[in-house]
Design a protein around this motif. Structure first.
Motif, PDB file in Angstrom:
ATOM      1  N   GLY A 149     -34.426-127.523 -27.421  1.00 28.92           N
ATOM      2  CA  GLY A 149     -35.332-128.904 -27.388  1.00 28.92           C
ATOM      3  C   GLY A 149     -35.090-129.954 -26.391  1.00 28.92           C
ATOM      4  N   ALA A 150     -34.904-130.117 -25.292  1.00 28.48           N
ATOM      5  CA  ALA A 150     -35.230-130.591 -24.218  1.00 28.48           C
ATOM      6  C   ALA A 150     -34.232-131.923 -24.833  1.00 28.48           C
ATOM      7  CB  ALA A 150     -36.585-131.385 -24.061  1.00 28.48           C
ATOM      8  N   GLY A 151     -33.421-132.472 -24.678  1.00 28.48           N
ATOM      9  CA  GLY A 151     -32.936-133.117 -25.531  1.00 28.48           C
ATOM     10  C   GLY A 151     -32.106-134.449 -24.742  1.00 28.48           C
ATOM     11  N   ALA A 152     -31.693-133.824 -23.489  1.00 33.22           N
ATOM     12  CA  ALA A 152     -31.305-134.741 -22.742  1.00 33.22           C
ATOM     13  C   ALA A 152     -32.301-135.796 -22.384  1.00 33.22           C
ATOM     14  CB  ALA A 152     -30.753-133.929 -21.496  1.00 33.22           C
ATOM     15  N   THR A 153     -33.636-135.214 -22.676  1.00 34.16           N
ATOM     16  CA  THR A 153     -34.854-136.125 -22.530  1.00 34.16           C
ATOM     17  C   THR A 153     -34.935-137.645 -23.516  1.00 34.16           C
ATOM     18  OG1 THR A 153     -36.247-135.439 -24.095  1.00 34.16           O
ATOM     19  CG2 THR A 153     -36.029-134.705 -21.674  1.00 34.16           C
ATOM     20  N   TRP A 154     -33.762-137.029 -24.683  1.00 31.48           N
ATOM     21  CA  TRP A 154     -33.520-138.051 -25.849  1.00 31.48           C
ATOM     22  C   TRP A 154     -32.372-138.972 -25.951  1.00 31.48           C
ATOM     23  CZ3 TRP A 154     -37.943-139.012 -29.012  1.00 31.48           C
ATOM     24  CH2 TRP A 154     -38.883-138.069 -28.908  1.00 31.48           C
ATOM     25  N   ARG A 155     -31.037-138.305 -25.791  1.00 35.29           N
ATOM     26  CA  ARG A 155     -29.713-138.923 -26.340  1.00 35.29           C
ATOM     27  C   ARG A 155     -29.165-139.685 -24.995  1.00 35.29           C
ATOM     28  NH1 ARG A 155     -29.425-133.138 -26.557  1.00 35.29           N
ATOM     29  NH2 ARG A 155     -27.948-132.506 -24.551  1.00 35.29           N
ATOM     30  N   ALA A 156     -28.060-140.537 -25.923  1.00 33.99           N
ATOM     31  CA  ALA A 156     -27.965-141.693 -24.546  1.00 33.99           C
ATOM     32  C   ALA A 156     -26.417-140.411 -24.412  1.00 33.99           C
ATOM     33  CB  ALA A 156     -27.081-142.830 -25.909  1.00 33.99           C
ATOM     34  N   VAL A 157     -26.161-140.682 -23.797  1.00 33.81           N
ATOM     35  CA  VAL A 157     -24.406-140.312 -22.951  1.00 33.81           C
ATOM     36  C   VAL A 157     -23.236-141.575 -22.554  1.00 33.81           C
ATOM     37  CG1 VAL A 157     -23.428-138.795 -21.219  1.00 33.81           C
ATOM     38  CG2 VAL A 157     -25.492-138.916 -22.349  1.00 33.81           C
ATOM     39  N   LYS A 158     -22.349-141.260 -22.938  1.00 29.75           N
ATOM     40  CA  LYS A 158     -21.048-142.365 -23.378  1.00 29.75           C
ATOM     41  C   LYS A 158     -20.682-142.093 -21.355  1.00 29.75           C
ATOM     42  CE  LYS A 158     -20.179-143.178 -27.538  1.00 29.75           C
ATOM     43  NZ  LYS A 158     -18.956-143.331 -28.794  1.00 29.75           N
ATOM     44  N   LYS A 159     -20.314-143.058 -20.170  1.00 33.84           N
ATOM     45  CA  LYS A 159     -19.455-142.748 -19.555  1.00 33.84           C
ATOM     46  C   LYS A 159     -17.823-141.628 -19.260  1.00 33.84           C
ATOM     47  CE  LYS A 159     -18.345-145.290 -15.551  1.00 33.84           C
ATOM     48  NZ  LYS A 159     -17.899-146.431 -14.325  1.00 33.84           N
ATOM     49  N   SER A 160     -17.302-141.796 -20.596  1.00 35.51           N
ATOM     50  CA  SER A 160     -16.541-141.983 -20.667  1.00 35.51           C
ATOM     51  C   SER A 160     -16.645-140.156 -21.122  1.00 35.51           C
ATOM     52  CB  SER A 160     -15.158-142.432 -21.671  1.00 35.51           C
ATOM     53  OG  SER A 160     -16.237-142.013 -23.562  1.00 35.51           O
ATOM     54  N   LYS A 161     -17.489-139.616 -21.193  1.00 40.06           N
ATOM     55  CA  LYS A 161     -17.299-138.345 -21.746  1.00 40.06           C
ATOM     56  C   LYS A 161     -18.149-137.069 -20.530  1.00 40.06           C
ATOM     57  CE  LYS A 161     -17.871-138.448 -26.651  1.00 40.06           C
ATOM     58  NZ  LYS A 161     -16.535-137.865 -26.667  1.00 40.06           N
ATOM     59  N   THR A 165     -18.385-137.695 -11.282  1.00 40.18           N
ATOM     60  CA  THR A 165     -19.385-137.358 -10.751  1.00 40.18           C
ATOM     61  C   THR A 165     -20.755-137.052 -10.977  1.00 40.18           C
ATOM     62  OG1 THR A 165     -18.485-135.404  -8.713  1.00 40.18           O
ATOM     63  CG2 THR A 165     -20.463-135.004  -8.918  1.00 40.18           C
ATOM     64  N   GLN A 166     -20.740-136.247 -12.402  1.00 37.79           N
ATOM     65  CA  GLN A 166     -22.179-136.061 -13.301  1.00 37.79           C
ATOM     66  C   GLN A 166     -22.681-137.686 -13.790  1.00 37.79           C
ATOM     67  OE1 GLN A 166     -19.051-134.504 -16.436  1.00 37.79           O
ATOM     68  NE2 GLN A 166     -19.960-132.111 -15.936  1.00 37.79           N
ATOM     69  N   TRP A 167     -21.421-139.166 -14.524  1.00 37.86           N
ATOM     70  CA  TRP A 167     -22.023-140.114 -13.999  1.00 37.86           C
ATOM     71  C   TRP A 167     -22.844-140.170 -12.995  1.00 37.86           C
ATOM     72  CZ3 TRP A 167     -22.801-142.628 -18.485  1.00 37.86           C
ATOM     73  CH2 TRP A 167     -23.584-144.268 -18.225  1.00 37.86           C
ATOM     74  N   LYS A 168     -22.474-140.236 -12.037  1.00 41.49           N
ATOM     75  CA  LYS A 168     -23.093-140.144 -11.155  1.00 41.49           C
ATOM     76  C   LYS A 168     -24.715-139.927 -10.845  1.00 41.49           C
ATOM     77  CE  LYS A 168     -22.601-141.712  -6.090  1.00 41.49           C
ATOM     78  NZ  LYS A 168     -24.642-141.268  -5.844  1.00 41.49           N
ATOM     79  N   ARG A 169     -24.409-138.788 -10.978  1.00 35.89           N
ATOM     80  CA  ARG A 169     -26.021-137.717 -11.062  1.00 35.89           C
ATOM     81  C   ARG A 169     -26.669-138.495 -12.374  1.00 35.89           C
ATOM     82  NH1 ARG A 169     -23.781-132.710 -11.769  1.00 35.89           N
ATOM     83  NH2 ARG A 169     -23.082-132.385  -9.933  1.00 35.89           N
ATOM     84  N   LEU A 170     -26.065-138.706 -13.370  1.00 38.51           N
ATOM     85  CA  LEU A 170     -27.077-138.716 -14.651  1.00 38.51           C
ATOM     86  C   LEU A 170     -27.661-140.084 -14.171  1.00 38.51           C
ATOM     87  CD1 LEU A 170     -27.599-137.803 -17.313  1.00 38.51           C
ATOM     88  CD2 LEU A 170     -26.160-139.420 -18.124  1.00 38.51           C
TER      89      LEU A 170
END
Length: 550
Positions: A149-161, A165-170
């Motif tokens: 569903g290509a969900g990453a283009t729609w969803r917000a993401v909390k830093k705490s999750k 490294t993942q946060w910086k990349r995002l």
């Protein structure tokens, strides 16, 4: 010529009788009508589909339309990587993904359009679901392929999750971050929508065009089949949904078999399946690993849900695994139309926030009743293994870091049409290896949770039983291996409570505490009380006559 996708229709009573011993009950439920299709097969390649993972194909929709117009049949998506915009189902069509088929939904938001719909139980405006159908009959999505569903283009993401490294990349990959720098949004429009209270609610006088300026915020579900009959979902994997994954809405005769749903653990609102105001169905052999509730029963929210007046009823749910999820099997909190005649058996929950979760709040109304649950195994549950909670909006069952773990003070309010009710729920043969709390029951002063039976359970957790504002609760042959043993059993303002043959960790500091001036008729029977250092503790306003021991 027609051929059935199943060898026979599913007779729910017969199916359930083979798999459960819940109170010796065999449900007298309606037969689930399974769709049938012509043998004729339409291959999407005949409409010019290109499986290169780059070309945006219109061929799948063309094939669905042509197949239905010709009288129905099977639309075959062969092996390959197919990109498409949203799809609309049609009558008498089985959309079949062959092994190795990957259908990738477009990540271009302009490929989707806003519609009036229902979401979280209220009238709303959202982007139309990636797979959508309304007022249809005889439809299926089957096969061994994958929808993404290509969900990453729609969803917000909390830093705490995320990890650092993942946060910086995002963040480095685009999008915007809010002022607090703790949540990433895929676009400024999505961030804007998050700042508007009840942004997706459709209020009187509003139309779809009024929501265009926050379109990116109004995430589509993966699949919505509304007001439809004879639905089959079988074998397919649905992954990376922008919001809810599978959402049958006001539909009937639903079969979901051997389906997999995969979403990131941090994916907000990515429930696996939400049965909302639906009737007659079976969910079996599925595997769910998502960022919100796993198997969820809903029926509308507050006044709108009560006005709709359509309970979710007559379902068997069995032989299903739930991994990461907010809850394994969940009813609510949007349950204002009610829920009844649900039979859940042979399910496994691993790593969910809560195992069996019943949630409501004042204002919801609705009656949840006649729920039978048998043979549930749980492991590494973050919060409660079993929870009944009418005060859901007051406190999350899994507090965030730094939040108080003390229960809120609940003051009585007058009974009205918005008062929810939970009653007649039977749970048998449950294990849980690891949880914060084994069993939590929290009703309202004006409306206790009633008629709950839990039998033959072994629950290993930090805390044992917490029972608040409840009536006619019965535990029999229940083992509470709690590590925080002061007390093992806590009962507040509850009456007609029977605790029969309770086992607990030897050397417990305190076996039982009873508090509240409304506590009445509590029985602790067939239980060895000598293994606890202290047997009983009573609150200031509690008489010893409240408790019967034998």
């Amino acid at each position: 010529m027609k051929t059935s996708l199943s060898s026979a229709l599913l007779v729910l009573g017969g199916c359930f009788a083979l798999t459960t011993a819940s109170a010796g009950t065999t449900p007298n439920l309606p037969t689930v009508k399974v769709p049938e299709f012509r043998k004729d097969t339409v291959n999407i390649t005949k409409f010019g589909a290109i499986p290169d993972g780059l070309t945006k194909n219109t061929a799948i929709q063309q094939a669905i339309d042509a197949c239905s117009k010709a009288g129905g049949g099977v639309v075959l998506v062969p092996r390959g990587h197919w990109v498409t915009a949203g799809l609309e189902m049609r009558n008498n069509v089985n959309l079949h993904l062959a092994k190795g088929a990957l259908v990738q939904f477009s990540d271009q938001h302009a490929d989707y359009h806003l519609i009036k719909t229902s979401w979280e139980g209220v009238d709303a405006v959202r982007n139309q679901a990636l797979i959508y159908g309304e007022n249809l009959e005889n439809i299926a999505v089957t096969g061994q392929g994958v929808f993404d569903g290509a969900g990453a283009t729609w969803r917000a993401v909390k830093k705490s999750k995320l990890t650092e490294t993942q946060w910086k990349r995002l963040v480095d990959g685009g999008g915007v971050v809010n002022d607090k720098k703790d949540t990433w949004y895929p676009s400024a429009q999505a961030l804007k929508g998050s700042t508007i209270t009840e942004a997706f609610y459709l209020k009187p006088g509003q139309d779809v065009k009024d929501f265009e300026n926050i379109k990116d915020f109004l995430r589509p579900d993966m699949l919505v089949l509304a007001k439809s009959k004879r639905i089959l979902l079988e074998g397919v994997t649905f992954q990376n949904s922008p919001a809810w994954s599978l959402h049958p809405l006001m539909s009937e005769d639903i079969t979901v078999r051997n389906v997999t749903v995969l979403n990131p653990e941090y994916g907000q609102n990515t429930d696996a399946i939400d049965l909302e105001s639906c009737k007659n169905g079976i969910i079996e052999g599925c595997s769910f690993d998502v960022g919100d509730d796993g198997i969820c029963i809903k029926s509308g929210r507050d006044e709108q849900g009560r006005k709709r007046g359509m309970p979710t009823e007559n379902f068997i749910i069995r032989d299903t695994k739930v991994y990461h999820a907010h809850g394994g099997f969940v009813i609510g909190s949007e349950m204002s139309g009610g829920a009844r005649n649900l039979y859940v058996s042979n399910c496994t929950f691993m790593g969910t926030d809560v195992g069996l979760r019943f949630k409501a709040a004042r204002g919801r109304g609705g009656v949840v009743e006649n729920i039978f649950i048998d043979n549930i195994d749980m492991k590494d549950i973050v919060g409660q293994a079993i929870i009944f909670d009418m005060y859901y909006m007051a406190k999350d069952p899994v507090p965030l870091a730094g939040e108080s773990t003390a229960p809120p003070v609940i003051k009585p309010e007058p009974l009205n049409e918005g008062t929810p009710q939970f009653r007649h729920i039977e749970i048998k043969n449950v294990t849980c290896n690891g949880a914060e709390t084994g069993i939590m029951v929290r009703g309202l002063p004006e409306m206790p949770i009633k008629d709950i039976s839990i039998e033959n359970a072994v629950l290993q957790s930090k805390k044992g039983l917490l029972c608040i504002e409840a009536e006619n609760i019965r535990l029999k042959n229940v083992t509470l291996l709690s590590t925080e043993t002061k007390p093992v059993l806590e009962v507040q303002n509850s009456k007609d409570i029977t605790l029969d043959n309770i086992h607990y960790t030897p050397g417990a500091e305190l076996l039982m505490r009873i508090t509240g001036d409304r506590a009445k008729n509590i029985k602790l029977v067939n239980t060895d009380r000598s293994k606890a250092k202290k047997e009983l503790e009573l609150g200031d306003k509690v008489s010893k006559k409240v408790l019967s021991l034998r």
